[in-house]
Design a protein around this motif. Structure first.
Motif, PDB file in Angstrom:
ATOM      1  N   SER A   8      47.055  50.659  33.696  1.00  0.00           N
ATOM      2  CA  SER A   8      46.582  49.325  34.083  1.00  0.00           C
ATOM      3  C   SER A   8      45.768  49.513  35.365  1.00  0.00           C
ATOM      4  O   SER A   8      46.324  49.890  36.395  1.00  0.00           O
ATOM      5  CB  SER A   8      47.755  48.377  34.336  1.00  0.00           C
ATOM      6  OG  SER A   8      48.496  48.160  33.148  1.00  0.00           O
ATOM      7  N   LEU A   9      44.467  49.280  35.261  1.00  0.00           N
ATOM      8  CA  LEU A   9      43.567  49.471  36.409  1.00  0.00           C
ATOM      9  C   LEU A   9      43.307  48.125  37.064  1.00  0.00           C
ATOM     10  O   LEU A   9      42.732  47.226  36.452  1.00  0.00           O
ATOM     11  CB  LEU A   9      42.254  50.103  35.954  1.00  0.00           C
ATOM     12  CG  LEU A   9      41.164  50.256  37.022  1.00  0.00           C
ATOM     13  CD1 LEU A   9      41.634  51.174  38.153  1.00  0.00           C
ATOM     14  CD2 LEU A   9      39.876  50.784  36.401  1.00  0.00           C
ATOM     15  N   CYS A  10      43.734  47.998  38.311  1.00  0.00           N
ATOM     16  CA  CYS A  10      43.601  46.746  39.056  1.00  0.00           C
ATOM     17  C   CYS A  10      42.643  46.953  40.225  1.00  0.00           C
ATOM     18  O   CYS A  10      42.764  47.929  40.963  1.00  0.00           O
ATOM     19  CB  CYS A  10      44.975  46.309  39.562  1.00  0.00           C
ATOM     20  SG  CYS A  10      44.952  44.939  40.734  1.00  0.00           S
ATOM     21  N   ASP A  11      41.706  46.015  40.392  1.00  0.00           N
ATOM     22  CA  ASP A  11      40.821  46.085  41.557  1.00  0.00           C
ATOM     23  C   ASP A  11      40.316  44.694  41.911  1.00  0.00           C
ATOM     24  O   ASP A  11      40.131  43.839  41.040  1.00  0.00           O
ATOM     25  CB  ASP A  11      39.638  47.023  41.313  1.00  0.00           C
ATOM     26  CG  ASP A  11      39.089  47.608  42.607  1.00  0.00           C
ATOM     27  OD1 ASP A  11      39.457  48.740  42.953  1.00  0.00           O
ATOM     28  OD2 ASP A  11      38.323  46.911  43.282  1.00  0.00           O
ATOM     29  N   HIS A  25      41.416  42.213  37.034  1.00  0.00           N
ATOM     30  CA  HIS A  25      40.596  41.797  38.179  1.00  0.00           C
ATOM     31  C   HIS A  25      41.459  40.925  39.076  1.00  0.00           C
ATOM     32  O   HIS A  25      41.638  39.728  38.826  1.00  0.00           O
ATOM     33  CB  HIS A  25      39.362  41.032  37.689  1.00  0.00           C
ATOM     34  CG  HIS A  25      38.450  40.626  38.800  1.00  0.00           C
ATOM     35  ND1 HIS A  25      37.686  39.483  38.767  1.00  0.00           N
ATOM     36  CD2 HIS A  25      38.168  41.224  39.997  1.00  0.00           C
ATOM     37  CE1 HIS A  25      36.984  39.385  39.882  1.00  0.00           C
ATOM     38  NE2 HIS A  25      37.266  40.432  40.638  1.00  0.00           N
ATOM     39  N   SER A  26      41.988  41.535  40.136  1.00  0.00           N
ATOM     40  CA  SER A  26      42.964  40.836  40.971  1.00  0.00           C
ATOM     41  C   SER A  26      43.190  41.603  42.264  1.00  0.00           C
ATOM     42  O   SER A  26      43.048  42.825  42.307  1.00  0.00           O
ATOM     43  CB  SER A  26      44.297  40.727  40.211  1.00  0.00           C
ATOM     44  OG  SER A  26      45.352  40.324  41.050  1.00  0.00           O
ATOM     45  N   GLU A  31      51.586  39.339  38.533  1.00  0.00           N
ATOM     46  CA  GLU A  31      51.283  38.245  37.606  1.00  0.00           C
ATOM     47  C   GLU A  31      50.681  38.755  36.296  1.00  0.00           C
ATOM     48  O   GLU A  31      50.673  38.031  35.294  1.00  0.00           O
ATOM     49  CB  GLU A  31      50.317  37.256  38.264  1.00  0.00           C
ATOM     50  CG  GLU A  31      50.839  36.630  39.552  1.00  0.00           C
ATOM     51  CD  GLU A  31      49.767  35.835  40.283  1.00  0.00           C
ATOM     52  OE1 GLU A  31      48.679  35.646  39.695  1.00  0.00           O
ATOM     53  OE2 GLU A  31      50.018  35.419  41.427  1.00  0.00           O
ATOM     54  N   HIS A  32      50.180  39.978  36.306  1.00  0.00           N
ATOM     55  CA  HIS A  32      49.472  40.524  35.142  1.00  0.00           C
ATOM     56  C   HIS A  32      50.264  41.630  34.442  1.00  0.00           C
ATOM     57  O   HIS A  32      49.770  42.207  33.468  1.00  0.00           O
ATOM     58  CB  HIS A  32      48.115  41.079  35.579  1.00  0.00           C
ATOM     59  CG  HIS A  32      47.261  40.088  36.304  1.00  0.00           C
ATOM     60  ND1 HIS A  32      46.412  39.205  35.657  1.00  0.00           N
ATOM     61  CD2 HIS A  32      47.143  39.816  37.638  1.00  0.00           C
ATOM     62  CE1 HIS A  32      45.804  38.439  36.547  1.00  0.00           C
ATOM     63  NE2 HIS A  32      46.214  38.803  37.753  1.00  0.00           N
ATOM     64  N   LEU A  33      51.463  41.934  34.932  1.00  0.00           N
ATOM     65  CA  LEU A  33      52.278  42.987  34.333  1.00  0.00           C
ATOM     66  C   LEU A  33      53.469  42.380  33.603  1.00  0.00           C
ATOM     67  O   LEU A  33      54.096  41.447  34.100  1.00  0.00           O
ATOM     68  CB  LEU A  33      52.785  43.949  35.418  1.00  0.00           C
ATOM     69  CG  LEU A  33      51.728  44.714  36.225  1.00  0.00           C
ATOM     70  CD1 LEU A  33      52.402  45.522  37.330  1.00  0.00           C
ATOM     71  CD2 LEU A  33      50.900  45.628  35.326  1.00  0.00           C
ATOM     72  N   GLU A  40      57.852  46.942  44.500  1.00  0.00           N
ATOM     73  CA  GLU A  40      58.647  46.115  43.588  1.00  0.00           C
ATOM     74  C   GLU A  40      58.205  46.261  42.142  1.00  0.00           C
ATOM     75  O   GLU A  40      58.931  45.849  41.227  1.00  0.00           O
ATOM     76  CB  GLU A  40      58.556  44.652  44.017  1.00  0.00           C
ATOM     77  CG  GLU A  40      59.142  44.372  45.395  1.00  0.00           C
ATOM     78  CD  GLU A  40      58.923  42.936  45.835  1.00  0.00           C
ATOM     79  OE1 GLU A  40      58.403  42.139  45.030  1.00  0.00           O
ATOM     80  OE2 GLU A  40      59.272  42.616  46.991  1.00  0.00           O
ATOM     81  N   GLN A  41      57.014  46.834  41.913  1.00  0.00           N
ATOM     82  CA  GLN A  41      56.495  46.981  40.549  1.00  0.00           C
ATOM     83  C   GLN A  41      56.899  48.312  39.911  1.00  0.00           C
ATOM     84  O   GLN A  41      56.502  48.607  38.784  1.00  0.00           O
ATOM     85  CB  GLN A  41      54.970  46.856  40.541  1.00  0.00           C
ATOM     86  CG  GLN A  41      54.404  45.668  41.287  1.00  0.00           C
ATOM     87  CD  GLN A  41      55.134  44.372  40.976  1.00  0.00           C
ATOM     88  OE1 GLN A  41      55.449  44.079  39.825  1.00  0.00           O
ATOM     89  NE2 GLN A  41      55.422  43.597  42.019  1.00  0.00           N
TER      90      GLN A  41
END
Length: 265
Positions: A79-82, A108-109, A116-118, A146-147
């Motif tokens: 999961s790529l978050c940026d 995108h976050s 919120e996206h996991l 926490e993730q």
């Protein structure tokens, strides 16, 4: 007022300046050695290139995803978050060219809101070269801890305050040091701040993690006063960096420090 840095305006320049250089090659080489150890820790008794267990990995603030693509190529899900939509676009193009698109989810976050996206905690979080661009870096690190699922690992690389201080001292920038080393806006690709290692280590331990490895990234390369002098090749520099990067005092003088920690069951 300090804000989180969004790289929409500098994505292309960032890609060329950070990754297409000797600095980038040293960074990728020494950190990947650590990642191989992390993957082995998450898959005990299995060869790093022959995983049976597919890991779920969060690349938080992952930018162009150079490192996580190597993990994806081993069969793991990323999961790529940026925060930067432009960075995500460039990353997606590269990931598509490398035929790894089916291994990726794009988020995108801000990293602080990634939960919120996991759907569930992940096996591994990569949080590399992001903290120094954030207004509240330790708070962001705490939220990412926490993730991570119990037994999972968080991999953190940060711009080292001690390395920044040492660099300014040997360059004679004493006035700048006495002023607290404020960020110089004319150097757009220089991180906004150095992060004190003890704050990172303390945050990880307070979040219930055990630190299992530390590496200095570029322990001497960036301090070499004149790269045109001396008798050496880049291959020698890379080999020496690999030799010194996990031993003191060189580790703690790295321009970046990579630390990884496992969440206790």
């Amino acid at each position: 007022m300090k804000q989180d840095r969004n790289f929409d305006d500098l994505a292309h320049k960032f890609a060329a300046s950070i990754y297409g250089t000797a600095k980038g090659e040293i960074r990728q080489t020494v950190v990947w050695q650590d990642i191989e150890q992390i993957l082995l820790a998450l898959n005990p008794n299995q060869d790093v290139h022959q995983h049976k267990q597919v890991l779920n990995v969060l690349d938080a603030g992952g930018g162009l995803a150079q490192l996580s693509q190597k993990i994806a190529a081993l069969g793991h899900n990323i999961s790529l978050c940026d925060l930067s939509s432009e960075m995500l676009l460039l990353a997606k193009q590269d990931i598509r060219e490398n035929q790894l698109l089916d291994r990726y989810q794009f988020i995108h976050s801000p990293v602080q809101n990634v939960a919120e996206h996991l759907n569930e905690p992940v096996d591994l979080v990569l949080f590399h070269a992001v903290m120094e661009w954030l207004a509240e870096p330790i708070s962001a690190l705490s939220s990412l801890c926490e993730q991570v699922k119990p037994g999972g690992i968080i991999s953190v690389m940060f711009y080292n305050y001690n390395g920044l201080l040492f660099k300014n001292l040997i360059c004679g920038n004493l006035n700048h040091v006495e002023q607290g080393m404020p960020h110089r806006k004319r150097f757009k690709l220089q991180p906004q701040q150095g992060i004190k290692p003890d704050l990172v280590y303390q945050c990880l331990e307070q979040a219930g993690f055990e630190i299992i490895g530390k590496t200095g990234v570029r322990t001497f390369h960036d301090y070499m006063q004149n790269h045109d002098m001396g008798d050496f090749s880049f291959e020698q520099i890379l080999a020496m960096e690999q030799k010194l990067c996990r031993q003191e005092p060189f580790l703690s003088l790295g321009r970046y420090i990579h630390v990884y920690a496992q969440r206790k069951n």
